[in-house]
Design an enzyme around this catalytic site. Structure first.
Site, PDB file in Angstrom:
ATOM      1  CE  LYS A  90      -4.203  -1.631   2.111  1.00  0.00           C
ATOM      2  NZ  LYS A  90      -3.889  -3.003   1.685  1.00  0.00           N
ATOM      3  CG  ASP A 139      -2.615  -3.811  -1.759  1.00  0.00           C
ATOM      4  OD1 ASP A 139      -2.606  -4.725  -2.591  1.00  0.00           O
ATOM      5  OD2 ASP A 139      -2.437  -3.997  -0.537  1.00  0.00           O
ATOM      6  NE  ARG A 190      -4.364  -7.875  -6.066  1.00  0.00           N
ATOM      7  CZ  ARG A 190      -3.657  -7.386  -5.032  1.00  0.00           C
ATOM      8  NH1 ARG A 190      -4.141  -6.383  -4.316  1.00  0.00           N
ATOM      9  NH2 ARG A 190      -2.484  -7.892  -4.737  1.00  0.00           N
ATOM     10  N   GLY A 210     -13.553  -3.465  -4.854  1.00  0.00           N
ATOM     11  CA  GLY A 210     -13.243  -2.211  -4.165  1.00  0.00           C
ATOM     12  C   GLY A 210     -13.744  -2.261  -2.739  1.00  0.00           C
TER      13      GLY A 210
END
Ligand code: FDA
Length: 309
Positions: A98, A135, A185, A189
């Site tokens: 992230k 991500d 990917r 959500g």
């Protein structure tokens, strides 16, 4: 509705303290999180690989508030990549990062700091003969994240991007990212987004997911179908067949602790399946998103918060 309430409330420091100290939190966390240390992540990854699965390891953390914390997360990734390589697992174990964990939200030059930290993680992944997927977080970060994916891909072409079917913009992003070898990917959500940017109805999100999947499956890229939804998994299989894709030219992805039987069933029929394996102490945000996806867990969990044991 419950999902929105939970995701909004997850920003409350009081709720956070309550959840982090509640006696039963640990049990719920253990369902979704591999443990607190890199050793835990490597041990669980080894077990999943032995079952014919592959993994993407995530050092938990988000909303990093200073540079030192961002660098700590970067170093944690370097460590776990080395441990995965030492254990002979890294060819089937990538990492998910992230950008907010490595500094994206820091004031001023946050995007630059996040890029530099992500770059070093990509170098460590390359040394371990594996790769990285970035991500995707809330919609205010989408442009910055996709721009960093583009920059990293200049030196590390296998860096994966994540697109969220609930965003109105995502079909366009799929078209942009469906190029040769591009690892994308696709997920539904997991954040609370305003109606101005995101579909809210389940049907609308699912239809968008299928439209996006059609673009990715018919292109020359590498689609990563991240869902536990049985109908979407079936549609992905049909689209792969329609587009004459062989097994291994796309993959399914699911979260650690969710639909484990289905993960193994797909692997048994020859599909490539990657399990997202989070580990670390910063599990709060991750846990709330998992609870928000699964209303059945919430009542049990709320009762556990009230328990004094
Ligand atoms: P849906 O929520 O409709 O679930 C379908 C079925 O799966 C449910 O009926 C239930 O049986 C089971 N299920 C789903 N979630 C469960 C849970 N938490 N506990 C128990 N059962 C559950 N999101 C994001 O915004 N950015 C990202 O980078 C990622 N990355 C990512 C990686 C991977 C590998 C996965 C699988 C998912 C993500 N996500 C994500 C999360 C994603 O956006 C989404 O919130 C969840 O996958 C749940 O959506 P489903 O597609 O599974 O459908």
């Amino acid at each position: 509705m419950l999902r929105q309430v939970l995701l909004s409330a997850s920003r409350s420091p009081r709720l956070r303290r309550l959840v982090e100290t509640a006696p039963l939190s640990k049990q719920v966390v253990a369902r979704y999180v591999a443990g607190t240390t890199a050793e835990d992540a490597v041990r669980i990854s080894g077990r999943l690989l032995a079952d014919g699965l592959t993994v993407s390891v995530d050092q938990l953390g988000e909303d990093t508030i200073d540079r030192a914390q961002a660098e700590g997360i970067r170093d944690a990734y370097t460590l776990v990549l080395k441990q995965l390589a030492d254990a002979g697992l890294s060819r089937d174990a990538e990492v998910s990062v992230k950008l907010s964990a490595v500094g994206q939200a820091l004031p001023g030059d946050g995007a630059k700091i996040a890029y530099e930290n992500a770059y070093q993680i990509c170098e460590a992944a390359k040394a371990a003969d594996t790769t990285v997927t970035l991500d995707m977080e809330d919609h205010t970060t989408t442009d910055s994240t996709l721009s960093i994916v583009g920059d990293l891909r200049k030196d590390f072409p296998s860096v994966g991007a994540v697109l969220q079917a609930y965003l109105h913009r995502t079909e366009g992003d799929c078209l942009d990212l469906a190029g040769e070898g591009s690892r994308v990917r696709l997920c539904k959500g997991a954040y609370f987004e305003p109606e101005s940017v995101a579909y809210h109805g389940r049907g609308e999100v699912d239809r968008s997911y299928v439209r996006c999947l059609k673009i990715l499956m018919s292109g020359p890229g590498y689609p990563m179908v991240a869902t536990h939804d049985p109908r979407l998994i079936e549609i992905a299989g049909s689209l792969a067949a329609q587009n004459r894709r062989v097994q291994g030219s796309y993959e399914y992805q699911m979260l650690y602790g969710v639909r484990q039987e289905e993960q193994r069933r797909l692997a048994r029929v020859g599909e490539k399946v990657r399990v997202y394996v989070p580990y670390g102490d910063e599990w709060y945000g991750y846990l709330i998103r998992r609870l928000a996806e699964r209303p059945a867990n919430v009542a049990f969990f709320l009762r556990s918060l009230m328990s004094k044991k």
